[in-house]
Write a protein that holds these residues in place. Structure first.
Motif, PDB file in Angstrom:
ATOM      1  N   ALA A 222      -6.865  37.348  31.834  1.00 33.61           N
ATOM      2  CA  ALA A 222      -6.726  36.146  32.662  1.00 33.61           C
ATOM      3  C   ALA A 222      -6.984  34.906  31.816  1.00 33.61           C
ATOM      4  O   ALA A 222      -8.133  34.497  31.636  1.00 33.61           O
ATOM      5  CB  ALA A 222      -7.696  36.190  33.833  1.00 33.61           C
ATOM      6  N   PRO A 223      -5.937  34.282  31.279  1.00 34.64           N
ATOM      7  CA  PRO A 223      -6.139  33.027  30.540  1.00 34.64           C
ATOM      8  C   PRO A 223      -6.508  31.896  31.488  1.00 34.64           C
ATOM      9  O   PRO A 223      -6.345  32.009  32.709  1.00 34.64           O
ATOM     10  CB  PRO A 223      -4.761  32.779  29.915  1.00 34.64           C
ATOM     11  N   VAL A 224      -7.019  30.811  30.936  1.00 35.55           N
ATOM     12  CA  VAL A 224      -7.265  29.625  31.749  1.00 35.55           C
ATOM     13  C   VAL A 224      -5.916  29.072  32.211  1.00 35.55           C
ATOM     14  O   VAL A 224      -5.003  28.887  31.404  1.00 35.55           O
ATOM     15  CB  VAL A 224      -8.022  28.540  30.966  1.00 35.55           C
ATOM     16  N   GLN A 225      -5.787  28.833  33.491  1.00 35.57           N
ATOM     17  CA  GLN A 225      -4.552  28.294  34.037  1.00 35.57           C
ATOM     18  C   GLN A 225      -4.563  26.762  33.983  1.00 35.57           C
ATOM     19  O   GLN A 225      -5.627  26.140  34.094  1.00 35.57           O
ATOM     20  CB  GLN A 225      -4.371  28.748  35.491  1.00 35.57           C
ATOM     21  N   MET A 226      -3.385  26.173  33.805  1.00 32.30           N
ATOM     22  CA  MET A 226      -3.241  24.717  33.775  1.00 32.30           C
ATOM     23  C   MET A 226      -2.269  24.270  34.866  1.00 32.30           C
ATOM     24  O   MET A 226      -1.093  24.646  34.860  1.00 32.30           O
ATOM     25  CB  MET A 226      -2.728  24.256  32.411  1.00 32.30           C
ATOM     26  N   VAL A 227      -2.771  23.470  35.796  1.00 35.58           N
ATOM     27  CA  VAL A 227      -1.970  22.976  36.919  1.00 35.58           C
ATOM     28  C   VAL A 227      -1.156  21.767  36.486  1.00 35.58           C
ATOM     29  O   VAL A 227      -1.657  20.869  35.805  1.00 35.58           O
ATOM     30  CB  VAL A 227      -2.874  22.564  38.099  1.00 35.58           C
ATOM     31  N   LEU A 228       0.093  21.727  36.915  1.00 35.84           N
ATOM     32  CA  LEU A 228       0.952  20.559  36.717  1.00 35.84           C
ATOM     33  C   LEU A 228       1.067  19.781  38.019  1.00 35.84           C
ATOM     34  O   LEU A 228       1.622  20.267  39.005  1.00 35.84           O
ATOM     35  CB  LEU A 228       2.348  20.986  36.256  1.00 35.84           C
ATOM     36  N   LEU A 229       0.523  18.570  38.015  1.00 35.42           N
ATOM     37  CA  LEU A 229       0.739  17.606  39.087  1.00 35.42           C
ATOM     38  C   LEU A 229       1.369  16.368  38.477  1.00 35.42           C
ATOM     39  O   LEU A 229       1.465  16.235  37.258  1.00 35.42           O
ATOM     40  CB  LEU A 229      -0.573  17.235  39.783  1.00 35.42           C
ATOM     41  N   ILE A 253     -13.097  25.462  38.430  1.00 35.40           N
ATOM     42  CA  ILE A 253     -12.405  24.346  37.793  1.00 35.40           C
ATOM     43  C   ILE A 253     -13.080  24.038  36.465  1.00 35.40           C
ATOM     44  O   ILE A 253     -14.299  23.852  36.402  1.00 35.40           O
ATOM     45  CB  ILE A 253     -12.413  23.113  38.707  1.00 35.40           C
ATOM     46  N   VAL A 254     -12.277  23.990  35.401  1.00 37.95           N
ATOM     47  CA  VAL A 254     -12.802  23.722  34.064  1.00 37.95           C
ATOM     48  C   VAL A 254     -12.076  22.508  33.491  1.00 37.95           C
ATOM     49  O   VAL A 254     -11.137  21.971  34.083  1.00 37.95           O
ATOM     50  CB  VAL A 254     -12.633  24.944  33.143  1.00 37.95           C
ATOM     51  N   SER A 255     -12.496  22.097  32.322  1.00 35.40           N
ATOM     52  CA  SER A 255     -11.909  20.922  31.676  1.00 35.40           C
ATOM     53  C   SER A 255     -10.572  21.255  31.029  1.00 35.40           C
ATOM     54  O   SER A 255     -10.276  22.418  30.711  1.00 35.40           O
ATOM     55  CB  SER A 255     -12.860  20.377  30.613  1.00 35.40           C
ATOM     56  N   ALA A 256      -9.786  20.228  30.798  1.00 35.40           N
ATOM     57  CA  ALA A 256      -8.531  20.408  30.056  1.00 35.40           C
ATOM     58  C   ALA A 256      -8.814  20.872  28.639  1.00 35.40           C
ATOM     59  O   ALA A 256      -8.062  21.683  28.073  1.00 35.40           O
ATOM     60  CB  ALA A 256      -7.740  19.098  30.043  1.00 35.40           C
ATOM     61  N   ASP A 257      -9.892  20.384  28.046  1.00 36.83           N
ATOM     62  CA  ASP A 257     -10.275  20.834  26.707  1.00 36.83           C
ATOM     63  C   ASP A 257     -10.495  22.346  26.678  1.00 36.83           C
ATOM     64  O   ASP A 257     -10.056  23.031  25.752  1.00 36.83           O
ATOM     65  CB  ASP A 257     -11.555  20.130  26.252  1.00 36.83           C
ATOM     66  N   GLU A 258     -11.193  22.859  27.681  1.00 40.55           N
ATOM     67  CA  GLU A 258     -11.433  24.310  27.730  1.00 40.55           C
ATOM     68  C   GLU A 258     -10.132  25.074  27.910  1.00 40.55           C
ATOM     69  O   GLU A 258      -9.913  26.118  27.268  1.00 40.55           O
ATOM     70  CB  GLU A 258     -12.404  24.665  28.860  1.00 40.55           C
ATOM     71  N   ALA A 259      -9.261  24.565  28.757  1.00 37.55           N
ATOM     72  CA  ALA A 259      -7.982  25.246  28.987  1.00 37.55           C
ATOM     73  C   ALA A 259      -7.190  25.385  27.700  1.00 37.55           C
ATOM     74  O   ALA A 259      -6.670  26.465  27.378  1.00 37.55           O
ATOM     75  CB  ALA A 259      -7.166  24.483  30.027  1.00 37.55           C
ATOM     76  N   TYR A 260      -7.123  24.317  26.922  1.00 35.17           N
ATOM     77  CA  TYR A 260      -6.289  24.339  25.721  1.00 35.17           C
ATOM     78  C   TYR A 260      -6.988  24.938  24.501  1.00 35.17           C
ATOM     79  O   TYR A 260      -6.423  24.959  23.409  1.00 35.17           O
ATOM     80  CB  TYR A 260      -5.760  22.932  25.431  1.00 35.17           C
ATOM     81  N   ARG A 261      -8.194  25.465  24.716  1.00 36.00           N
ATOM     82  CA  ARG A 261      -8.821  26.300  23.687  1.00 36.00           C
ATOM     83  C   ARG A 261      -8.508  27.776  23.899  1.00 36.00           C
ATOM     84  O   ARG A 261      -8.839  28.608  23.051  1.00 36.00           O
ATOM     85  CB  ARG A 261     -10.342  26.091  23.684  1.00 36.00           C
ATOM     86  N   ASP A 262      -7.877  28.096  25.012  1.00 34.11           N
ATOM     87  CA  ASP A 262      -7.530  29.491  25.292  1.00 34.11           C
ATOM     88  C   ASP A 262      -6.496  29.978  24.273  1.00 34.11           C
ATOM     89  O   ASP A 262      -5.619  29.207  23.858  1.00 34.11           O
ATOM     90  CB  ASP A 262      -6.942  29.597  26.713  1.00 34.11           C
ATOM     91  N   PRO A 263      -6.564  31.247  23.852  1.00 31.45           N
ATOM     92  CA  PRO A 263      -5.596  31.772  22.879  1.00 31.45           C
ATOM     93  C   PRO A 263      -4.137  31.616  23.285  1.00 31.45           C
ATOM     94  O   PRO A 263      -3.256  31.546  22.424  1.00 31.45           O
ATOM     95  CB  PRO A 263      -5.979  33.252  22.783  1.00 31.45           C
ATOM     96  N   ILE A 264      -3.864  31.511  24.587  1.00 33.00           N
ATOM     97  CA  ILE A 264      -2.486  31.339  25.046  1.00 33.00           C
ATOM     98  C   ILE A 264      -1.882  30.041  24.495  1.00 33.00           C
ATOM     99  O   ILE A 264      -0.660  29.916  24.365  1.00 33.00           O
ATOM    100  CB  ILE A 264      -2.420  31.360  26.598  1.00 33.00           C
ATOM    101  N   ALA A 265      -2.757  29.089  24.133  1.00 35.92           N
ATOM    102  CA  ALA A 265      -2.291  27.786  23.633  1.00 35.92           C
ATOM    103  C   ALA A 265      -1.542  27.920  22.317  1.00 35.92           C
ATOM    104  O   ALA A 265      -0.732  27.048  21.972  1.00 35.92           O
ATOM    105  CB  ALA A 265      -3.462  26.830  23.475  1.00 35.92           C
ATOM    106  N   HIS A 266      -1.795  28.970  21.569  1.00 37.91           N
ATOM    107  CA  HIS A 266      -1.193  29.119  20.241  1.00 37.91           C
ATOM    108  C   HIS A 266       0.013  30.056  20.244  1.00 37.91           C
ATOM    109  O   HIS A 266       0.565  30.353  19.177  1.00 37.91           O
ATOM    110  CB  HIS A 266      -2.246  29.612  19.255  1.00 37.91           C
TER     111      HIS A 266
END
Length: 312
Positions: A222-229, A253-266
């Motif tokens: 389960a990677p961190v999910q990022m919502v698009l609004l 709910i977590v920070s955008a910084d935490e979301a984009y540290r998830d391995p899925i980001a790479h």
């Protein structure tokens, strides 16, 4: 039944900050962050000029969204519109600023050179601003469509510039709901405001659950999910309700910084069609079925809007 004209009535939700009831949060591994595209978006049909940013920031604070990321189109900022002050106010409230191109061009419609120049123009404006992050989001989530050469050229250009793809995983086409509501308002149609909020929240919660399931089926985790609004009146009025509904479903709910540290980001999915969310493209790369959240089909969303909001 709360049916009314947008132009003559606005709910208490707008007139005053509503205290969101505490909700029981299930212990789970479901984490989610928020992003908001197209800032500055311009005046909508429901809120008065300058009212949306204040309401949006208050609603996020109430909801416990301490750090969202705003993907900015600096080409829309002029010297006399106050938009720069608004964007800086988002940063002062603790939120992040990132690149969405200067003029919101669609990659499939322009050359690589034109697109990279659009990115560079936005970077010139953004660099030096508080809470800037070197992230870039593709307008329309269009990463080149079927044109792999264009896709790869932009990927190379982003790396050269030190920019990361600011992907999304959760989308329910809020821009389309806003567009349907705007058209109905201009046509003088009666709308059920409560139903609009319920449809907005329900759609995004469903999309989050769908993307969580798709990610688990694709990645076995389960990677961190990022919502698009988008920076719309609807987001400002209902984002706190959305956050509360997500918490009830066990989301943290977590920070955008935490979301984009998830391995899925790479990860860089190699697909025949580069468009959509990161989870959709990863699933396509691995031939995982059932990849598209159905309410992103505009025909489906339009039918639901007519039935539930317009009561047709």
């Amino acid at each position: 039944m709360a049916i009314c004209l947008f132009t003559f009535w606005r709910p208490d939700h707008i007139a005053r900050q509503t205290a969101v009831e505490a909700v029981d949060v299930a212990v789970s591994d479901k984490r989610i962050a928020f992003s908001i595209d197209d800032a500055p978006r311009g005046v909508g049909a429901y809120l008065e000029a300058g009212e949306r940013p204040k309401l949006l920031m208050e609603a996020m604070k109430t909801a416990g969204i301490e750090q969202a990321v705003f993907f900015v189109n600096p080409g829309r900022v002029t010297d006399n519109d106050g938009d720069e002050a608004t964007i800086l106010a988002y940063a002062e409230a603790g939120h992040l600023l990132a690149n969405h191109t200067a003029d919101h061009n669609r990659l499939s419609d322009v050359s690589v050179a034109t697109y990279l120049a659009d990115i560079d123009e936005a970077e010139k404006w953004l660099k030096g601003k508080p809470n800037y992050r070197p992230w870039f989001r593709f307008p329309y989530l269009d990463e080149g469509g079927k044109n792999k050469a264009k896709r790869d050229a932009i990927r190379k250009g982003l790396k050269k510039r030190g920019l990361m793809n600011g992907y999304v995983t959760v989308d329910a086409s809020d821009w389309h709901l806003e567009d349907l509501a705007l058209k109905a308002s201009k046509a003088g149609q009666l709308m059920d405001w409560n139903a609009m909020g319920e449809l907005f929240v329900e759609s995004y919660v469903q999309s989050a659950e769908f993307s969580d399931d798709l990610a688990r089926r694709t990645l076995d985790r389960a990677p961190v999910q990022m919502v698009l609004l988008h920076e719309t009146d609807l987001a400002a009025m209902f984002i706190d309700d959305l956050a509360a509904a997500l918490k009830k479903k066990g989301w943290t709910i977590v920070s955008a910084d935490e979301a984009y540290r998830d391995p899925i980001a790479h990860m860089e999915p190699d697909t025949d069609f580069a468009d959509g969310t990161r989870t959709q493209m990863l699933a396509a790369e691995r031939n995982v079925g059932n990849r598209w959240y159905q309410r992103n089909d505009q025909k489906v969303a339009k039918k639901l809007f007519a039935e539930r909001v317009l009561r047709e």
